[in-house]
Structures are given as structure tokens and as C-alpha cells.
Write a protein that holds these residues in place. Structure first.
Motif, PDB file in Angstrom:
ATOM      1  N   UNK A  67       0.819  -1.211   0.000  1.00 14.97           N
ATOM      2  CA  UNK A  67       0.000   0.000   0.000  1.00 14.97           C
ATOM      3  C   UNK A  67       0.855   1.264   0.000  1.00 14.97           C
ATOM      4  N   UNK A  68       1.993   1.224   0.689  1.00 10.98           N
ATOM      5  CA  UNK A  68       2.819   2.437   0.755  1.00 10.98           C
ATOM      6  C   UNK A  68       3.385   2.826  -0.608  1.00 10.98           C
ATOM      7  N   UNK A  69       3.385   1.892  -1.548  1.00  7.45           N
ATOM      8  CA  UNK A  69       3.930   2.181  -2.879  1.00  7.45           C
ATOM      9  C   UNK A  69       2.849   2.299  -3.945  1.00  7.45           C
ATOM     10  N   UNK A  70       1.616   2.035  -3.582  1.00 11.75           N
ATOM     11  CA  UNK A  70       0.565   1.844  -4.580  1.00 11.75           C
ATOM     12  C   UNK A  70       0.304   3.019  -5.529  1.00 11.75           C
ATOM     13  N   UNK A  71      -0.041   4.208  -5.076  1.00 14.28           N
ATOM     14  CA  UNK A  71      -0.558   5.191  -6.039  1.00 14.28           C
ATOM     15  C   UNK A  71       0.479   6.068  -6.729  1.00 14.28           C
ATOM     16  N   UNK A  72       1.719   6.021  -6.329  1.00 17.16           N
ATOM     17  CA  UNK A  72       2.632   7.106  -6.681  1.00 17.16           C
ATOM     18  C   UNK A  72       3.104   7.131  -8.128  1.00 17.16           C
TER      19      UNK A  72
END
Length: 173
Positions: A67-72
């Protein structure tokens, strides 16, 4: 009262960073966006280990690492590729390398070369699928996880709104 959309918040990198840091899925997981540059070419995210993001054996929960890497990558490409393009997440995968026992950080750097490749490949209206990679690193610099995100990029069809009935994202200045 009208609830703001991510696209409306995303006009200003500082507002989006603050909004996403308050967003319950990130806040509850211990995810914190530490930096987004004004040109949307660099993002640094941290995941603190806490009570709510530990797995059965006491290390970082894999879902929080992903999740910490998902949208960027999608946001960064969307903000930089220029008008007339559709950008979506297509696929993602994560490889767990070592247990995460400390705060984990991930950095995203979008180059002009990557943007040029996407623009050129999509110039004739073809869909383009491109993988972007990020490493989640422990405090000592060791790799905890490798994350790959595949983006779908295509030129917008004549007269089409790339976001359907939602507000279109203005390209970065």
C-alpha cells in the motif's frame, strides 16, 4: 457540502501530501508521505512499524508494504506526461526480500527519459504498458521488498474525457 476529489486535491503537491497523510488507509497503516516535489518527479514515503501494521510474526504486514507504494507512479506520470493521455494502474507485484522490523522508506524518481518513452510509444494512439520499480528499504539501507507497478498509458481518443464524468486533471505546468 461537497467532498473534494483526489484530483482537486492533487493540483497542489503539498495539499495532496497532507490529504493522503490523513487518509484512513494510510494513517491507520502507519504510512506517511514525507515529501512530494513541486514538479511531481520525486516522492518519498515512510512506513513506521506499529501495533496496527504488524503481521503474525511481528514484522511489517505485507499489505502495508504494498500500500505504501501503490498510487505514486500513476500520480507522478499523470501529472507529468501532459494533457491528452489516459494513465491507469494495470498491475502490481511485490517480492518480499527480508523482514521489515524498522521504519521502511520508498523513493520514487520519475525521469524525463521515461516520460519521453511513454509519449513516443503512445503517440500513434497505441496502448503502452510499462513497468516501474521501487525498493522498500529498512533504516540500515537493506532491501525489505521490491515492488513493481505496471502502468497503462494511451493518448486520449478525440473528444473523450480521460476521467469519464470526473474532473480532468490539469497537466503540470
Amino acid at each position: 457540502m461537497r467532498v473534494p476529489t483526489w484530483q482537486s486535491l492533487g493540483r497542489d503537491h503539498r495539499v495532496l501530501r497532507r490529504g493522503m497523510n490523513l487518509w484512513p488507509p494510510f494513517a491507520a497503516a502507519g504510512i506517511r508521505i514525507e515529501e512530494i516535489t513541486p514538479d511531481w518527479r520525486y516522492v518519498r514515503v515512510a512506513l513506521r512499524k506499529g501495533v496496527f501494521n504488524r503481521n503474525y510474526v511481528g514484522t511489517h504486514f505485507g499489505g502495508s508494504l504494498f500500500a505504501m507504494t501503490d498510487p505514486f507512479w500513476m500520480i507522478m506520470v499523470m501529472r507529468n506526461i501532459g494533457g491528452g493521455h489516459v494513465v491507469w494502474d494495470k498491475a502490481g507485484e511485490i517480492e518480499f526480500v527480508a523482514p521489515g522490523r524498522t521504519t521502511v522508506r520508498a523513493e520514487f524518481r520519475l525521469t524525463e527519459e521515461a516520460l519521453d518513452e511513454l509519449r513516443e510509444a503512445a503517440a500513434d494512439g497505441s496502448k503502452v504498458l510499462r513497468w516501474f520499480e521501487t525498493e522498500a528499504l529498512a533504516a540500515d539501507g537493506s532491501v525489505v521488498a521490491r515492488v513493481r507497478k505496471q502502468l497503462y498509458v494511451r493518448r486520449t481518443r478525440e473528444g473523450a474525457d480521460p476521467l469519464g464524468d470526473r474532473e480532468a486533471v490539469d497537466p503540470a505546468p
